[in-house]
Motif scaffolding. Structure first.
Motif, PDB file in Angstrom:
ATOM      1  N   THR A  47       0.849  -1.173   0.000  1.00  0.00           N
ATOM      2  CA  THR A  47       0.000   0.000   0.000  1.00  0.00           C
ATOM      3  C   THR A  47       0.881   1.218   0.000  1.00  0.00           C
ATOM      4  O   THR A  47       1.774   1.338   0.838  1.00  0.00           O
ATOM      5  CB  THR A  47      -0.899   0.034   1.243  1.00  0.00           C
TER       6      THR A  47
ATOM      7  N   HIS B 182       1.397   4.740   1.004  1.00  0.00           N
ATOM      8  CA  HIS B 182       0.874   5.723   1.937  1.00  0.00           C
ATOM      9  C   HIS B 182       1.455   7.075   1.552  1.00  0.00           C
ATOM     10  O   HIS B 182       2.265   7.167   0.642  1.00  0.00           O
ATOM     11  CB  HIS B 182       1.324   5.400   3.359  1.00  0.00           C
TER      12      HIS B 182
ATOM     13  N   GLN C 181      -5.056   9.863   1.446  1.00  0.00           N
ATOM     14  CA  GLN C 181      -4.076   8.862   1.032  1.00  0.00           C
ATOM     15  C   GLN C 181      -3.911   8.966  -0.476  1.00  0.00           C
ATOM     16  O   GLN C 181      -4.818   9.428  -1.161  1.00  0.00           O
ATOM     17  CB  GLN C 181      -4.573   7.448   1.373  1.00  0.00           C
TER      18      GLN C 181
ATOM     19  N   VAL D 242      -7.194   6.522  10.232  1.00  0.00           N
ATOM     20  CA  VAL D 242      -5.908   5.912   9.928  1.00  0.00           C
ATOM     21  C   VAL D 242      -5.321   5.381  11.229  1.00  0.00           C
ATOM     22  O   VAL D 242      -5.379   6.048  12.257  1.00  0.00           O
ATOM     23  CB  VAL D 242      -4.944   6.950   9.301  1.00  0.00           C
TER      24      VAL D 242
ATOM     25  N   VAL E 229       0.096   9.499   6.380  1.00  0.00           N
ATOM     26  CA  VAL E 229      -1.187  10.088   5.988  1.00  0.00           C
ATOM     27  C   VAL E 229      -1.037  11.594   5.831  1.00  0.00           C
ATOM     28  O   VAL E 229      -0.189  12.212   6.473  1.00  0.00           O
ATOM     29  CB  VAL E 229      -2.292   9.764   7.032  1.00  0.00           C
TER      30      VAL E 229
END
Ligand code: GDP
Length: 360
Positions: free
Chosen positions: A50, A52, A291, A310, A316
């Motif tokens: 992911t 971020h 994000q 989050v 973030v």
């Protein structure tokens, strides 16, 4: 879903360790981070990594897929690794948490041919001073004369296919590196010979270019965190969020925003937060948590997507009013409870933390 049940369920969970990459210029820090992002993506599964804000999360499932036989995922209960995207010791030194290093663990990248260079030494001194556990990525093994590249393979598998000449040439370089580390007061060895990573530095031969050795690096980082830092990773993930500002950035439609690495608790839209400012702590309310949009959906006008909350550890972007005077490197803390005393207590913590940062 019911936020109350979530909170009970998550309290006391283990968070992702935060990893920083350091090393001399051109030794391959950026390439290594790109490769980790890239190879994880190649593993195919949606959500394998992911992206971020300011960081990349690599979950345990992806690490274990990449590492194959190196990793038994049932040996681990930490959720994965969060790599800070900005490499180098400048960002490492300016990013603090509660007066210590924001990164829980570090990768020191050294070009196997070039060996120790001035910024390698500086990085080691910083790691020593902050007491940050680290492993050495002995990078660019593929530039060894006669090297036979083994794309993405564990390093020992790759070493088995190399000629004696290439192997002994690489070994010479690696032993020199181990000697340099010992000159700095660290007993170091090939990572597969290290029993106790607390008193010995593991050296992982790898290539950020071909990816060989990267499964090993991720495995060693997981092992080190799991074995020696589990206590520090035990956080109240439902508690008030605490983080560090990576950068203060103007964004179209939002004004000044904070890129933050959250290392404890949870932050939600609408939360009151206190941020270190140039003069006084800034008290404001989170208008949006942002994000990056997943790659496939990137449109110039919609770079970000909103999320409601989050949880640590994560990167973030926080959009909120009155952030112009916020400082990079400063603490951010969520205030829970709407009484004046709770707010004053958090403001005091932020002031104290800032004072600590300014003293060092
Ligand atoms: P940084 O300054 O530490 O971030 O270094 P970079 O990641 O920018 O790498 C510097 C140069 O070394 C670039 O030209 C990279 O392509 C190259 N490089 C990095 N890692 C490797 C590697 O494992 N093998 C080879 N052959 N080149 C590499």
């Amino acid at each position: 879903s019911d936020p109350d049940t979530e909170e009970t369920f998550d309290a006391g969970s283990l968070r992702t360790p935060i990893v920083a990459v350091l090393g001399h210029v051109d030794h391959g820090k950026t390439t290594l981070l790109d490769r980790i992002r890239g190879s994880a993506v190649q593993e195919g599964e949606a959500g394998a990594i992911t992206q971020h804000i300011g960081a990349t999360a690599v979950p345990l499932s992806t690490i274990s897929e990449m590492a194959g036989a190196l990793v038994d995922p049932t040996d681990f209960d930490l959720p994965g690794l969060l790599f800070i995207d900005t490499p180098g010791h400048h960002s490492f030194s300016t990013l603090r948490s509660r007066g210590g290093a924001l990164a829980d663990i570090a990768v020191l990248v050294v070009d196997v041919n070039d060996g120790f260079q001035p910024q390698t030494e500086e990085a080691i001194d910083i790691l020593k001073r902050t007491g940050t556990p680290f492993v050495v990525a002995a990078n660019k093994v593929d530039t060894t004369p006669g090297w036979n590249p083994q794309e993405g393979q564990p390093i020992q598998q790759s070493l088995e296919t190399q000629s004696d000449r290439a192997s002994s040439r690489l070994n010479e370089n690696l032993y020199e590196l181990i000697g340099d580390l010992s000159g700095k007061g660290f007993s170091a060895d090939f990572y597969w010979r290290v029993q106790d990573f607390q008193s010995n530095i593991g050296v992982v031969p790898l290539s950020a270019m071909t990816g060989e050795g990267i499964p090993d690096l991720l495995t060693v980082l997981m092992g080190l965190s799991q074995r020696y830092m589990k206590e520090e990773m035990s956080v109240d993930v439902a508690g008030p969020g605490v983080g560090t500002v990576l950068e203060v950035k103007d964004e179209q439609g939002f004004g000044a925003t904070l890129d933050v690495v959250l290392y404890d608790g949870v932050v939600r839209e609408g939360d009151t937060v206190v941020v270190g400012g140039r003069d006084e702590p800034i008290v404001t309310e989170v208008r949006a948590l942002l994000q990056p949009r997943p790659n496939a959906e990137i449109r110039a006008e919609k770079q970000f997507e909103r999320v409601e909350e989050v949880r640590a550890a994560a990167g973030v972007k926080i959009a909120a009013p009155d952030l112009d005077e916020a400082m990079s490197g400063a603490p951010v803390r969520v205030v829970r409870g709407d009484d004046e005393a709770a707010l004053e207590a958090v403001k005091r913590e932020v002031r104290e933390e800032l004072a600590r940062i300014e003293v060092d």
